[in-house]
Design an enzyme around this catalytic site. Sequence first.
Site, PDB file in Angstrom:
ATOM      1  N   GLU A 122       1.726  -0.769  -1.649  1.00  0.00           N
ATOM      2  CA  GLU A 122       1.444  -0.650  -0.212  1.00  0.00           C
ATOM      3  C   GLU A 122      -0.045  -0.880   0.026  1.00  0.00           C
ATOM      4  O   GLU A 122      -0.829  -0.969  -0.932  1.00  0.00           O
ATOM      5  CB  GLU A 122       1.885   0.725   0.313  1.00  0.00           C
ATOM      6  CG  GLU A 122       3.401   0.845   0.414  1.00  0.00           C
ATOM      7  CD  GLU A 122       3.867   2.147   1.037  1.00  0.00           C
ATOM      8  OE1 GLU A 122       3.062   2.896   1.579  1.00  0.00           O
ATOM      9  OE2 GLU A 122       5.078   2.403   0.962  1.00  0.00           O
ATOM     10  N   HIS A 249      -0.042   2.770  12.636  1.00  0.00           N
ATOM     11  CA  HIS A 249       0.614   1.925  11.632  1.00  0.00           C
ATOM     12  C   HIS A 249       0.623   0.498  12.156  1.00  0.00           C
ATOM     13  O   HIS A 249       0.974   0.259  13.313  1.00  0.00           O
ATOM     14  CB  HIS A 249       2.041   2.410  11.371  1.00  0.00           C
ATOM     15  CG  HIS A 249       2.621   1.864  10.105  1.00  0.00           C
ATOM     16  ND1 HIS A 249       2.981   0.535   9.978  1.00  0.00           N
ATOM     17  CD2 HIS A 249       2.878   2.435   8.913  1.00  0.00           C
ATOM     18  CE1 HIS A 249       3.444   0.334   8.756  1.00  0.00           C
ATOM     19  NE2 HIS A 249       3.382   1.468   8.089  1.00  0.00           N
ATOM     20  N   ARG A 296      -4.849   0.469   6.133  1.00  0.00           N
ATOM     21  CA  ARG A 296      -4.222   0.427   7.461  1.00  0.00           C
ATOM     22  C   ARG A 296      -5.176   0.337   8.631  1.00  0.00           C
ATOM     23  O   ARG A 296      -4.892  -0.311   9.633  1.00  0.00           O
ATOM     24  CB  ARG A 296      -3.414   1.704   7.656  1.00  0.00           C
ATOM     25  CG  ARG A 296      -2.028   1.493   7.253  1.00  0.00           C
ATOM     26  CD  ARG A 296      -1.224   2.697   7.479  1.00  0.00           C
ATOM     27  NE  ARG A 296      -0.199   2.619   6.450  1.00  0.00           N
ATOM     28  CZ  ARG A 296       0.612   3.575   6.157  1.00  0.00           C
ATOM     29  NH1 ARG A 296       0.538   4.718   6.790  1.00  0.00           N
ATOM     30  NH2 ARG A 296       1.508   3.403   5.225  1.00  0.00           N
ATOM     31  N   HIS A 357       0.831   6.808  14.202  1.00  0.00           N
ATOM     32  CA  HIS A 357       1.683   7.096  13.045  1.00  0.00           C
ATOM     33  C   HIS A 357       1.338   8.404  12.333  1.00  0.00           C
ATOM     34  O   HIS A 357       2.226   9.131  11.930  1.00  0.00           O
ATOM     35  CB  HIS A 357       1.537   5.928  12.073  1.00  0.00           C
ATOM     36  CG  HIS A 357       2.384   6.014  10.850  1.00  0.00           C
ATOM     37  ND1 HIS A 357       3.763   6.076  10.899  1.00  0.00           N
ATOM     38  CD2 HIS A 357       2.063   6.042   9.532  1.00  0.00           C
ATOM     39  CE1 HIS A 357       4.247   6.126   9.673  1.00  0.00           C
ATOM     40  NE2 HIS A 357       3.247   6.133   8.823  1.00  0.00           N
ATOM     41  N   ARG A 392      -6.034   7.534   6.001  1.00  0.00           N
ATOM     42  CA  ARG A 392      -5.139   7.936   4.909  1.00  0.00           C
ATOM     43  C   ARG A 392      -4.631   6.734   4.132  1.00  0.00           C
ATOM     44  O   ARG A 392      -4.198   5.736   4.721  1.00  0.00           O
ATOM     45  CB  ARG A 392      -3.940   8.697   5.480  1.00  0.00           C
ATOM     46  CG  ARG A 392      -2.919   9.099   4.443  1.00  0.00           C
ATOM     47  CD  ARG A 392      -1.799   9.866   5.096  1.00  0.00           C
ATOM     48  NE  ARG A 392      -1.043   9.046   6.016  1.00  0.00           N
ATOM     49  CZ  ARG A 392       0.049   8.364   5.692  1.00  0.00           C
ATOM     50  NH1 ARG A 392       0.530   8.402   4.461  1.00  0.00           N
ATOM     51  NH2 ARG A 392       0.684   7.657   6.610  1.00  0.00           N
TER      52      ARG A 392
HETATM   53  C1  SIN Z   1       5.356   2.983   5.426  1.00  0.00           C
HETATM   54  O1  SIN Z   1       6.435   2.953   4.869  1.00  0.00           O
HETATM   55  O2  SIN Z   1       4.711   1.994   5.739  1.00  0.00           O
HETATM   56  C2  SIN Z   1       4.782   4.332   5.777  1.00  0.00           C
HETATM   57  C3  SIN Z   1       4.288   4.998   4.583  1.00  0.00           C
HETATM   58  C4  SIN Z   1       3.209   5.961   4.938  1.00  0.00           C
HETATM   59  O3  SIN Z   1       2.955   6.200   6.117  1.00  0.00           O
HETATM   60  O4  SIN Z   1       2.532   6.449   4.015  1.00  0.00           O
END
Ligand code: SIN
Length: 536
Positions: A122, A249, A296, A357, A392
Site C-alpha cells: 500500500e 483517502h 496518502r 477517512h 498515517r
Molecule cells: C485501504 O484499504 O486503502 C485503507 C487502509 C487504511 O486506511 O489503512
Amino acid sequence: MNENDIVKTDFLVIGSGIAGLQFAIEVSKIGKVVIVTKQKIFDSNTELAQGGIAAAIDETDSFESHIEDTYKASVGLGHKSVIEEIVSSAPNIIENMIQMGVKFNTKNGKKISISNLALAKEGGHSRKRIIYVEDFTGREIEQQMIEIVRKNPNIKIYENHMTVDLITQHHIKGNGQFLPGITCWGAYVLDIQNGKVKRFLANKTLLATGGCGQIYYYTTNSETATGDGIAMAYRAGARIANMEFIQFHPTTLYQPDSQRAFLISEAVRGEGAILRLPDHSEFMKEYHPMENLAPRDVVSQAIDFEMVKNGYKFVYLDLTHLNPEKMIARFPQIYKKCIENGFDFTKDMIPVVPAAHYTCGGILSNTDGETDIKNLYACGETACIGLHGANRLASNSLLEGAVTSNNAAKLPQNIEKIKFPNIPKWSEENIFDENEWVVISHNKSTLREMMWNYVGIIRSNRRLQYASERIRIFYREIEEFYQKNPVRRDLIEARNLATTAYLIIRSAIMRKESRGLHFNRNYPEKKKEFEKDTII
Ligand code: SIN
C-alpha cells in the site's frame, strides 16, 4: 444511591471496533465487562476496513524498514519510541488474531501460519507487508472477535446505547470540585430505544469510539464516527492532540449523490492500478517518486489540485491492464460495488475522488491507552499516541488499535479498590421537548458542508477564519438546544460533531505551516518551529 438506574461493572468499554473488542476480551479474564455501542455491535469503522494490517513478518523485511516508512509518512511528527513499540508488537498481534480464528489470506492457500501469510503493498510502504483478508480484512477480524465476545459470560453487550458524557468530579454536586485530579467513574448512557439515561459505573472506562469522519460531507466512515470519545474526553478536561491532521483517502468511488463514500482500497494501486486524468494521462509522476503509491497526503492533495486546476469532477483509477480473474478474486467486494454502479473494472476505468477517512489526532494517550484522566483509557482512532504524526501510514491503524488496547488490558488493574462517590441521577429538570428537531438536523448537515468546503484537503487563513466564526454559532445553538431538550442520539451527535469541528479548526489555525495532511495555502512550506504536536 437509588439503584434502579445503575449498571455497575469492573470495565466499561465504549465502542465496539477492534480496540474495544480486543480490550473487552482481555480484561474479561479478570473482571466483569460491559460494552456500550450506539448501533449494532458490528457497526464500526473496523468493519469497513478493507486494506489490512501492516506487519514486518517477511524474512526479507525488518522492523527498521517498517519504522522508517511510518516515520517518513508522519512528516517528522511521529514519536520514534512509540513507532518502535507499535511496529515491533505487530507479529504477536497477528499471531493472536490467528489464534482467534481470523482467516488471513495465505501465500499458497495452505494451512494458516504467520510464516505463510500473503502480503500486499500500500501507499508509503517500501515493500509488501500488509496482511489481509481479500478486501474485507476488518469485517473478518470484527466477526471473529464478536463471536468470542458473545460467548463470554463475563461480557455484557448493550447495543443501541449511547454515552452522553463521562462521569467525573464535574457531575458530583457540592464536593466534587474539591476532589483532587480528574477521575472517571463511568458514564451517563442513553438507551436510544426508550430515551432513558442510566448511570453506568465502572472502575475503568475505555473510550474506543473511533474517529470523526462524519464531520465531513463525504466520508468513507461508518455513520457512527461522530467524534464522540474525543468530544467527551475534551469536555471532561483531557488534552486533545493533532486534530488538524484529518486523512483524506485518495480513492473512493465517485457517487456525487451519496455522502457515504465507498472506499477503493489502496491495495488496488498496490496491485498495479494507475491514477489517470480524464484525458487518460498519468499524473502522479509529477508529484512524488513513489508515484501511485506515494503516501496518502501527497496523493489526495495531487488529485485535489488537478481537479480544482482543471475543473474535473473526478479522476480515474485504471485496472484494465491487470489480470481480470486475479483482480476479481482479490477485490470481490469492490468489483461487486463497481458493477452495481455500472463499471466493470476489468474493462472500464473507475471514477474516483478523495473523501475524509481517518482522524490522526485524538485524545492524548500513551501506548498503554492511559489519558490525563484517572481510570480513563483511550485506544484506537479516538486516541493520539504519537504514531501517525502528520499523516498515517496505510494499514497502521488496526495495528495500533489492537496493540494499545491489548497493552491497556495488561496494566495492573486494582479493580477491587475503587470506591464510588455519590453520583447523581441524570437530571431532566427544566427539560421539555420543544419539537424543533429540524434545528439539529439542519445544523448537522450545514456543519458537514462547511467543514468539507473550508477545512478540507486544501485550507487557507480566510477559510479557517470563516469556519471559526461559523462553528461558534453552531456550537452555541446546539448547546442551547441541549440544555433545554431531552437527549436523543442526533442531539448528542450534533453536540459531539460541533465540539470536534471546533478542535479541528482551532488546531488548524494554530499550525501556521503546511505539513502532511494539513495544507494551508498561506503557509505552503513546512517550518522547523512547528515540528511539534498541537495540543489543546
Ligand atoms: C485501504 O484499504 O486503502 C485503507 C487502509 C487504511 O486506511 O489503512
